[in-house]
Design an enzyme around this catalytic site. Structure first.
Site, short mmCIF file in Angstrom:
data_model
loop_
_atom_site.label_atom_id
_atom_site.label_comp_id
_atom_site.label_asym_id
_atom_site.label_seq_id
_atom_site.Cartn_x
_atom_site.Cartn_y
_atom_site.Cartn_z
N HIS A 6 -3.83 -4.52 7.61
CA HIS A 6 -3.93 -3.35 8.49
C HIS A 6 -3.04 -3.52 9.72
CE1 HIS A 6 -5.90 0.54 9.04
NE2 HIS A 6 -5.49 0.37 10.29
N GLU A 64 -11.19 -9.14 2.64
CA GLU A 64 -9.94 -8.82 3.32
C GLU A 64 -10.26 -8.69 4.80
OE1 GLU A 64 -7.30 -6.00 1.53
OE2 GLU A 64 -6.42 -5.45 3.46
N HIS A 93 1.03 6.17 1.88
CA HIS A 93 1.78 7.11 2.72
C HIS A 93 3.01 7.69 2.03
CE1 HIS A 93 -1.19 6.72 5.67
NE2 HIS A 93 -1.09 5.40 5.65
N GLU A 109 -8.59 0.74 -3.16
CA GLU A 109 -9.49 0.76 -1.99
C GLU A 109 -10.37 1.98 -2.11
OE1 GLU A 109 -7.18 0.91 1.53
OE2 GLU A 109 -6.22 -0.99 1.16
N ARG A 139 -9.30 8.33 -1.02
CA ARG A 139 -10.30 8.79 -0.05
C ARG A 139 -11.08 9.97 -0.60
NH1 ARG A 139 -10.52 7.87 5.46
NH2 ARG A 139 -9.19 6.18 6.13
N ARG A 190 -6.66 12.72 0.92
CA ARG A 190 -5.57 13.10 1.82
C ARG A 190 -4.24 12.45 1.46
NH1 ARG A 190 -7.42 9.98 7.30
NH2 ARG A 190 -9.37 11.06 6.85
N ASN A 192 0.86 -1.19 0.00
CA ASN A 192 0.00 0.00 0.00
C ASN A 192 0.90 1.24 0.00
OD1 ASN A 192 -1.44 2.26 1.06
ND2 ASN A 192 -3.08 0.89 1.68
N THR A 242 -8.52 3.55 8.39
CA THR A 242 -9.74 2.74 8.32
C THR A 242 -9.85 1.93 9.61
OG1 THR A 242 -9.27 2.60 5.97
CG2 THR A 242 -11.05 1.21 6.80
N HIS A 253 -5.56 3.74 -1.62
CA HIS A 253 -6.89 4.12 -1.14
C HIS A 253 -7.18 5.55 -1.58
CE1 HIS A 253 -9.72 4.40 2.64
NE2 HIS A 253 -10.32 4.75 1.52
N1 PXP Z 1 -5.94 -3.06 3.79
C1 PXP Z 1 -6.91 -2.13 3.81
C2 PXP Z 1 -8.27 -2.50 3.27
C3 PXP Z 1 -6.66 -0.83 4.30
O1 PXP Z 1 -7.65 0.08 4.30
C4 PXP Z 1 -5.37 -0.52 4.74
C5 PXP Z 1 -5.06 0.86 5.22
O2 PXP Z 1 -5.28 1.78 4.22
C6 PXP Z 1 -4.38 -1.52 4.67
C7 PXP Z 1 -4.71 -2.78 4.22
C8 PXP Z 1 -2.97 -1.26 5.05
O3 PXP Z 1 -2.88 -0.95 6.41
P1 PXP Z 1 -1.49 -0.42 6.97
O4 PXP Z 1 -1.21 0.87 6.27
O5 PXP Z 1 -1.77 -0.27 8.43
O6 PXP Z 1 -0.46 -1.46 6.67
#
Ligand code: PXP
Length: 251
Positions: free
Chosen positions: A196, A153, A12, A72, A47, A51, A9, A103, A45
């Site tokens: 997550h 998921e 960030h 996402e 949003r 952001r 992901n 999330t 993601h």
């Molecule tokens: N999976 C989903 C569906 C998420 O919404 C997120 C966070 O955006 C993640 C995985 C990844 O989570 P993390 O950034 O805490 O590794």
């Protein structure tokens, strides 16, 4: 042995870029580095408040990236139109509250059945693999089946937070919940993913769950990359996942 896929992901990377409003660091460059380091897919993601990932990033990821994109998004008409325009490999429908930092919980697939149904159907009709981000509860797993989503998921946030709090009983309880959810989801014919809050410290037991096909990991990888670089960080996560999945030798 069934391969465990790693979805990186890159949200960030965009968070850091957006802090200064320019183009650096570039999430698409991070996606290419992730591909070279062993990622199987990229997750982003989009949003409502943009952001981190922005519309232009989705366009570039779809046009320039070699890996499949898992988009996402919340179940809104705006996001549906974007997904149908870009047709990513997969869409993971997530709950979204504007004021949340991340999330925070799973989607209420059971309670929102009527709202979600047309989203799942229209995405699926467009050839997009639909996933629902849910807590590892039987009711939610069954709702995913009845909605016709091929993938779920499982939200690993409660397990990860228990680890941060060093609460052994809660880690165990939350892990059992994930293990049961993965088993039940698999038995129901769902492809099971998880994600997550996963880190080097907590990924191994989750990666060892054989019913799970994919982990999506973001914040920790991007944060750790500050210290060790993105390729090395992704390679180490990949190694931990592969080791967790390797057949155990008899003593
Ligand atoms: N999976 C989903 C569906 C998420 O919404 C997120 C966070 O955006 C993640 C995985 C990844 O989570 P993390 O950034 O805490 O590794």
């Amino acid at each position: 042995m069934v391969n465990l896929r790693l979805g990186v992901n890159i949200d960030h990377v965009a968070t850091i870029r957006n802090a200064r409003g320019g183009e650096h660091p570039d999430p698409v460059r991070a996606a290419e580095m992730a591909a070279a380091a062993g990622a199987d897919g990229i997750t982003a993601h989009l949003r409502e408040d943009r952001r981190h990932i922005r519309d232009h990033d989705i366009e570039r990821l779809m046009g320039e990236m070699s890996l499949p994109l898992n988009l996402e998004m919340a179940a809104t008409e705006e996001m549906l139109a974007i997904a149908l325009r870009h047709r990513p490999h997969a869409v993971c429908i997530v709950p979204e509250r504007r004021e949340e930092v991340t999330t925070e919980g799973g989607l209420d697939a059971a309670g929102q059945h009527n709202h979600l149904k047309p989203f799942v159907s229209r995405l699926a009709d467009a050839g997009i693999r639909v996933s629902l981000f849910i807590n590892a509860d039987r009711v939610q797993l069954k709702a995913a089946v009845s909605l016709g989503a091929p993938v779920v998921e499982l939200h690993t946030g409660a397990y990860a937070h228990a680890g941060d709090a060093k609460d052994a009983a809660k880690i165990d309880a939350e892990f059992q919940r994930l293990a049961n959810g993965a088993r039940e989801g698999f038995a129901l014919g769902l492809e099971v993913h998880a994600g997550h809050g996963l880190t080097f410290d907590n990924v191994t037991p989750v990666a060892a769950l054989r019913e799970i096909r994919e982990l999506n990991i973001g914040h920790f990888l991007i944060g750790e990359a500050i210290f060790d670089g993105l390729p090395a960080t992704i390679r180490r996560m990949r190694d931990l996942m592969d080791q967790a999945r390797a057949p155990k030798r008899e003593a």
